[in-house]
Scaffold this active site. Structure first.
Site, mmCIF file in Angstrom:
data_model
loop_
_atom_site.group_PDB
_atom_site.id
_atom_site.type_symbol
_atom_site.label_atom_id
_atom_site.label_comp_id
_atom_site.label_asym_id
_atom_site.label_seq_id
_atom_site.Cartn_x
_atom_site.Cartn_y
_atom_site.Cartn_z
ATOM 1 N N ILE A 51 30.910 44.242 43.845
ATOM 2 C CA ILE A 51 32.028 43.445 43.325
ATOM 3 C C ILE A 51 31.542 41.997 43.445
ATOM 4 O O ILE A 51 30.994 41.601 44.477
ATOM 5 C CB ILE A 51 33.332 43.698 44.122
ATOM 6 N N SER A 52 31.697 41.219 42.388
ATOM 7 C CA SER A 52 31.133 39.868 42.374
ATOM 8 C C SER A 52 31.852 38.954 43.366
ATOM 9 O O SER A 52 33.005 39.190 43.746
ATOM 10 C CB SER A 52 31.227 39.275 40.965
#
Ligand code: SAM
Length: 207
Positions: A51-52
């Protein structure tokens, strides 16, 4: 998170800041990452994916310059978090994930959080999703060697693509592609970034 990591780095769009405030990031990470959910970095979500970082999600969302009624296609659903942030701003969100288990889990996390309007599909996003196009905006959250031509085709005139472009082992360039009314394109690089690669037919970045 919003004040210290996002506003402080220059994201000013109020809709984006409100969306980042609204989405419960800790509901889009695996149980063993919940304690780290609001840290200033990407987190592992399983299957070798991430997940960024919150700031990157906000910055890419700001670059989309959404007003609230756009049709948006995301390539790289991952956890579903970016899709949820988009859905806080526009009701027309479509997202594609190549790893079926991630697509199924993101769809279920999104449903549980009430984002029932987001359409999630498992498949190779290199080809876009022509059945629902054309799109006002396309956001790619994995690094590609080039901007996939099918995505340019599925972009409306006046539309914009935000995509990290570059090699797997390199720093990539976050790139903004604008399609003008006459169909011509303008491309500019806005930030060095490091993303996991786009896989599938889009395959390894080829520069
Ligand atoms: N946007 C995601 C989020 O909010 O959690 C983070 C995305 S993660 C950095 C990149 C994702 O792109 C991974 O889940 C990966 O499996 C997916 N991906 C890679 N190649 C793809 C492709 N060709 N089509 C669709 N998804 C792809």
């Amino acid at each position: 998170m919003v004040r210290e990591q996002i506003e402080s780095r220059g994201v000013r769009n109020q809709q984006v800041l409100a969306a980042m405030q609204a989405v419960r990031r800790h509901h889009f990470v695996p149980a063993d990452q919940v304690a780290a959910a609001y840290q200033d970095r990407p987190l592992p979500i399983g299957f070798g994916q991430t997940i960024s970082q919150p700031y990157i999600v906000a910055f890419m969302t700001e670059l989309l310059m959404l007003e609230g009624a756009e049709r948006v296609l995301e390539i790289g659903t991952g956890s579903g978090y970016q899709a949820a942030v988009l859905a806080e701003i526009t009701p027309h969100v479509f997202t594609i994930e190549i790893i079926p288990e991630l697509a199924a889990r993101a769809a279920s996390w999104l449903r549980a959080e009430g984002y029932i309007g987001i359409q999630v599909k498992s498949g190779d996003g290199y080809h876009g999703w022509p059945e629902h196009g054309p799109y006002d905006r396309i956001i790619v959250t994995a690094a590609a060697g080039h901007v996939p031509p099918p995505l340019i085709e599925q972009l409306k005139p006046g539309g914009r693509i935000v995509i990290p472009v570059g090699g797997v082992f390199d720093v990539q360039q976050l790139t903004v592609v604008d399609k003008h009314a006459d169909g011509s394109l303008t491309t500019r690089q806005v930030l060095p970034v490091r993303f996991v690669p786009l896989t599938g037919q889009g395959l390894a970045p080829d520069g």
